[in-house]
Design a protein around this motif. Sequence first.
Motif, short mmCIF file in Angstrom:
data_model
loop_
_atom_site.label_atom_id
_atom_site.label_comp_id
_atom_site.label_asym_id
_atom_site.label_seq_id
_atom_site.Cartn_x
_atom_site.Cartn_y
_atom_site.Cartn_z
N ILE A 179 46.75 68.72 18.95
CA ILE A 179 47.58 68.19 18.79
C ILE A 179 48.40 68.26 19.93
CG2 ILE A 179 49.55 67.94 16.74
CD1 ILE A 179 47.75 69.05 14.59
N VAL A 180 49.01 67.19 20.52
CA VAL A 180 50.24 67.80 22.11
C VAL A 180 51.73 67.61 22.04
CG1 VAL A 180 50.54 67.40 23.75
CG2 VAL A 180 48.14 67.22 23.64
N ILE A 181 52.59 68.78 21.06
CA ILE A 181 53.40 69.04 21.36
C ILE A 181 55.05 68.69 22.34
CG2 ILE A 181 55.28 70.60 19.82
CD1 ILE A 181 53.37 70.12 17.95
N GLY A 182 54.78 68.83 23.10
CA GLY A 182 55.36 68.57 24.29
C GLY A 182 55.78 67.41 25.25
N LYS A 183 56.06 66.92 26.03
CA LYS A 183 56.68 65.51 26.61
C LYS A 183 55.15 65.21 27.03
CE LYS A 183 59.72 67.06 28.83
NZ LYS A 183 60.95 67.20 30.16
N PRO A 184 54.88 63.90 26.78
CA PRO A 184 55.47 62.54 26.45
C PRO A 184 55.30 62.53 24.85
CG PRO A 184 53.26 62.50 27.18
CD PRO A 184 53.74 63.68 28.02
N SER A 185 54.80 63.34 24.53
CA SER A 185 54.61 63.32 22.80
C SER A 185 55.94 63.00 22.46
CB SER A 185 54.79 64.86 21.83
OG SER A 185 54.14 64.46 20.56
N ALA A 186 55.93 62.50 21.19
CA ALA A 186 57.09 62.13 20.18
C ALA A 186 57.82 63.62 19.21
CB ALA A 186 56.87 60.46 19.43
N ILE A 187 56.27 64.44 19.09
CA ILE A 187 56.90 65.48 17.93
C ILE A 187 57.86 66.45 18.74
CG2 ILE A 187 55.34 67.61 17.19
CD1 ILE A 187 53.46 66.36 17.34
N LEU A 188 57.84 66.85 19.61
CA LEU A 188 59.34 67.06 20.70
C LEU A 188 60.06 66.03 20.51
CD1 LEU A 188 60.02 69.52 22.20
CD2 LEU A 188 59.40 68.84 23.97
#
Length: 268
Positions: A179-188
């Motif tokens: 699960i990727v948190i940082g940009k470009p993920s929308a989570i961050l």
Amino acid sequence: MAQNCLLIDLDGTLYHGERMVPGADTLITTLNEQGIPFLFLTNNSSATPQDVSARLNKMGIPATPQQVCTSSMATAAYIAEHKADATVAVFGEHGLRSAITEAGLTIVDSVDAIPDYVVQGIDREFSYQKLAEAGRLILAGATFISTNPDLLLPGAGGLMPGAGTLGSALKAMTGTEPIVIGKPSAILMNFAFTLLNTQASEVTIIGDNMMTDIKAGTQSGCRSLLLLTDEGVTTPQNIEIHQKLAESKPDLIKHNLQEIEQWVLTLH
């Protein structure tokens, strides 16, 4: 104009290494004077907000810890939202461990117990042993979280492996997509919107990287502004290639921070 909140990338946009990009100080001063809401947004998980603001101030860029949003903060918030009493094995540096602890989560340093999560960020003391330990925990059932996908970091002696490079090794070992948190993920991005108490339609992200900053804007639904210079990640020479790779295009392009400052003055 509705889109009046800003998320501002740091490395490559406001500074290169320890050198301030010309105009960064006056841009941030103008934002503060005009009362335009903004956050410094970074994928770097190694530093606390206090560390980041101190570094910026040392360069002459005015900053407070409250104006900083890091992938570590978003990672901790994501875990706490999904399991408030989670146990976490951290493979990263001080900023990541600090954020996990401040969110009320329990860091597990022993590999004897299987934690709920394995969180991996940049770790400049990463080793074969750490790779083995993290991989075994993931294979045993711990949820794999990566703070950010950045493969490269600028260093004093040249480019260095980023958190994404370490995460790629764990992915290869375990066959598990993190699960990727940082940009470009929308989570961050969504975490930053919450801190700004706003929604995507009211935000513009500013950065020099098509693959992280601009793609993050596309994936989260906010406007994007590309700082296009010869020193940034995306340059006039490679922009077409980067746009294809990112499958994104910036809404706005500016060629220096002075142009961005003039644009900012139209927001109010």
